[in-house]
Enzyme design. Structure first.
Site, PDB file in Angstrom:
ATOM      1  N   ASN A 163      -1.225   4.862  14.745  1.00  0.00           N
ATOM      2  CA  ASN A 163      -0.111   5.208  15.639  1.00  0.00           C
ATOM      3  C   ASN A 163       0.879   4.063  15.856  1.00  0.00           C
ATOM      4  O   ASN A 163       2.055   4.304  16.136  1.00  0.00           O
ATOM      5  CB  ASN A 163      -0.624   5.742  16.978  1.00  0.00           C
ATOM      6  CG  ASN A 163      -1.505   4.775  17.722  1.00  0.00           C
ATOM      7  OD1 ASN A 163      -2.133   3.895  17.126  1.00  0.00           O
ATOM      8  ND2 ASN A 163      -1.579   4.926  19.031  1.00  0.00           N
ATOM      9  N   GLU A 262     -10.602  -1.652  21.865  1.00  0.00           N
ATOM     10  CA  GLU A 262      -9.552  -0.944  22.618  1.00  0.00           C
ATOM     11  C   GLU A 262      -9.676   0.514  22.219  1.00  0.00           C
ATOM     12  O   GLU A 262      -9.301   0.898  21.114  1.00  0.00           O
ATOM     13  CB  GLU A 262      -8.172  -1.523  22.280  1.00  0.00           C
ATOM     14  CG  GLU A 262      -7.084  -1.071  23.251  1.00  0.00           C
ATOM     15  CD  GLU A 262      -6.299   0.112  22.718  1.00  0.00           C
ATOM     16  OE1 GLU A 262      -6.579   1.238  23.182  1.00  0.00           O
ATOM     17  OE2 GLU A 262      -5.435  -0.080  21.863  1.00  0.00           O
ATOM     18  N   CYS A 296      -2.311   5.614  23.007  1.00  0.00           N
ATOM     19  CA  CYS A 296      -3.527   5.562  23.823  1.00  0.00           C
ATOM     20  C   CYS A 296      -3.231   5.423  25.314  1.00  0.00           C
ATOM     21  O   CYS A 296      -4.026   5.852  26.145  1.00  0.00           O
ATOM     22  CB  CYS A 296      -4.420   4.423  23.350  1.00  0.00           C
ATOM     23  SG  CYS A 296      -3.612   2.806  23.337  1.00  0.00           S
ATOM     24  N   GLU A 470      -6.473  -7.911  24.761  1.00  0.00           N
ATOM     25  CA  GLU A 470      -5.598  -8.406  23.707  1.00  0.00           C
ATOM     26  C   GLU A 470      -4.248  -8.722  24.339  1.00  0.00           C
ATOM     27  O   GLU A 470      -3.821  -8.056  25.280  1.00  0.00           O
ATOM     28  CB  GLU A 470      -5.438  -7.367  22.599  1.00  0.00           C
ATOM     29  CG  GLU A 470      -6.733  -7.080  21.872  1.00  0.00           C
ATOM     30  CD  GLU A 470      -6.582  -6.056  20.769  1.00  0.00           C
ATOM     31  OE1 GLU A 470      -7.134  -6.269  19.689  1.00  0.00           O
ATOM     32  OE2 GLU A 470      -5.909  -5.029  21.009  1.00  0.00           O
TER      33      GLU A 470
END
Length: 491
Positions: A163, A262, A296, A470
């Site tokens: 994505n 993640e 997400c 991150e």
């Protein structure tokens, strides 16, 4: 590698293959390839080399061979390589964005924004590379000194999603290289070309051979298992679904590999009674429609106070209905195709389930005729709590709206999920907004804004949305080990 209309990849000598291993562009060891498709047409863009276990092991060896020299390279030099890559990404922004549209499908404006965001990780971590510190001090009891050093963790392996094919790669690559670690990257099979373009720019910026090894493949389990089963791989970072993340955690545990995960999200978007409705709609469009909803941290569940529900639904529905859908490179398009037909089918099943349970379609855009994996921007109202769409990540341009009157009851519903990646709150009362934000079980909360991500901020979730962070200063910490030395120091 040559692509019609995309000249960036032609800068790298990819004629022999699409795997970057030890500074060389190679075919798969067994010669296997697979097709990459344009989601707007369903047509094959090109065949790409498909890595297998032998290629995975060769990449580990290349990374391990390059590790010692890179670890000893002054931080200033590592920083310069990242700064130069940042500049090259900015220089080739338009070309990279068009490449993202071609293989991912997102609208050009979203792709341009992604390239800018992705490049910023190189700039941020170029600046962090020179700030990795050590410490020296007296032991409280006297007689010796403490020396605390920070060392690169070693060979790192990454798996990135389709994505955000540029940003999810640079968010991992930049801090690893800044910390002194060599990298193994497996991009998503749907979008390998962007990762190869980023690799070509890093090579042009002077990154030594073997420090970035990129393995496109349509047989991910074989490649990733080869990496996780090898004790030379000391760090693993994955962005993707929670279900896949659980399986990879089990594999990583066998060699006690340091992991960052993640994973999935199910973000609530809360509109309080005192919210500025126009501003809330603007934030909602950002939070829902960035990247076509295939994000997400996209708003997945809308909880709107009954006092403003009618106004918000009308204005939000109008904005969603007006979204122009079509191939991402067409002028004025804001919503491109979904990544594939399976994604469209899942979205449709979630909407159908909600309608069967009593929800209504309050607003819906249109889609072009002909080929392509398109789904219209859609707003649902009267969505019951047992609808699947409130419990599963829709990953598309659908906004289900539920109403509330009691704040505590709304928070119970908002937190009733195994996920905890992102949340959003809209209120004119900053005290109320912060009170709600602090009670939401999420790693990130947007207050009166629908855009959260920033390379200078820690990105990550709680509960089953992941482990670690991150970006931000925390981003480079994930690639460093701490060593303590007790130094005898006579009084």
């Amino acid at each position: 590698m040559n692509l019609a209309g995309i000249d960036l990849l032609a800068k790298a000598p990819l004629a022999d293959g699409d795997l970057l291993v030890g500074g060389r562009w190679l075919p798969a060891a067994d010669g296997r390839t697979y097709p990459v498709y344009d989601p707007a047409t369903g047509e094959v863009i090109r065949e790409v080399s498909s890595a297998g276990p032998r290629d995975a092991h060769a990449a580990i060896e290349a990374a391990r061979s390059a590790a010692a020299d890179w670890r000893a390279t002054p931080a200033r030099r590592r920083s310069e390589v990242l700064h130069d890559t940042f500049a090259l990404m900015r220089e080739h922004r338009d070309t990279l964005a068009r490449l993202i549209v071609l293989e991912n499908g997102k609208a050009l404006r979203d792709a341009l924004a992604e390239v800018g965001y992705a490049a910023e990780f190189f700039r941020w971590f170029a600046e962090e590379a020179v700030r990795i510190g050590s410490s020296f001090g007296d032991a409280p009891g006297g007689g010796f000194r403490h020396v605390v050093r920070r060392h690169p963790v070693g060979v790192t392996a990454f798996v990135t999603p389709w994505n955000f094919p540029a940003a999810m790669a640079t968010r991992k690559i930049a801090p690893a290289l800044a910390a002194g670690c060599p990298v193994l990257l497996k991009p998503a099979p749907e979008t390998p070309l962007t990762a190869l373009a980023v690799a070509a720019l890093l090579t042009e910026a002077g990154l030594p051979a073997g420090l970035l090894n990129v393995l496109p493949t349509d047989r991910a389990p074989e490649v990733v298992s080869a990496w996780l089963d090898d004790e030379r791989v000391r760090k693993f970072s994955f962005t993707g679904s929670t279900a896949t993340g659980r399986l990879l955690l089990e594999q990583a545990a066998a060699n006690v590999v340091n992991v960052t995960m993640e994973l999935g999200g199910n973000a609530p978007f809360v509109v309080c009674a005192d919210a500025d409705v126009d501003a809330a709609v603007h934030s909602a469009m950002d939070a829902k429609m960035r990247g076509g909803g295939e994000v997400c941290i996209a708003a997945n569940r809308f909880y709107v106070h009954t006092d403003v529900a009618a106004e918000f639904t009308e204005k939000f529905g109008a904005a969603m209905s007006a979204v122009r859908t079509g191939p991402g490179l067409e002028e004025g398009v804001a919503l491109g195709p979904m990544i594939n037909q399976a994604a469209v089918d899942k979205i449709r099943s979630l909407v159908d389930d909600a309608v069967t349970r009593g929800a209504r379609i309050a607003a819906r855009g249109t889609v072009p005729g002909g080929p392509g994996h398109f789904y219209p921007a859609t707003v649902l109202v009267d969505v019951p709590d047992d609808a699947r769409i409130l419990h599963e990540e829709v990953f598309g341009p659908v906004a289900p709206i539920s109403t509330f009157t009691d704040e505590d009851e709304m928070l119970t519903r908002a937190n009733s999920t195994v996920h905890g990646l992102a949340s959003y709150v809209c209120s004119r009362d900053l005290g109320r907004a912060l009170r709600i934000a602090e009670r939401l079980e999420a790693g990130m909360v947007g207050v009166n804004r629908g855009l959260l991500s920033d390379p200078a901020a820690p990105f990550g979730g709680v509960k089953q949305s992941g482990l670690g962070r991150e970006g931000g200063r925390e981003g480079i910490e994930a690639f460093l080990e701490t060593q303590y030395i007790a130094l005898d120091w006579p009084n």
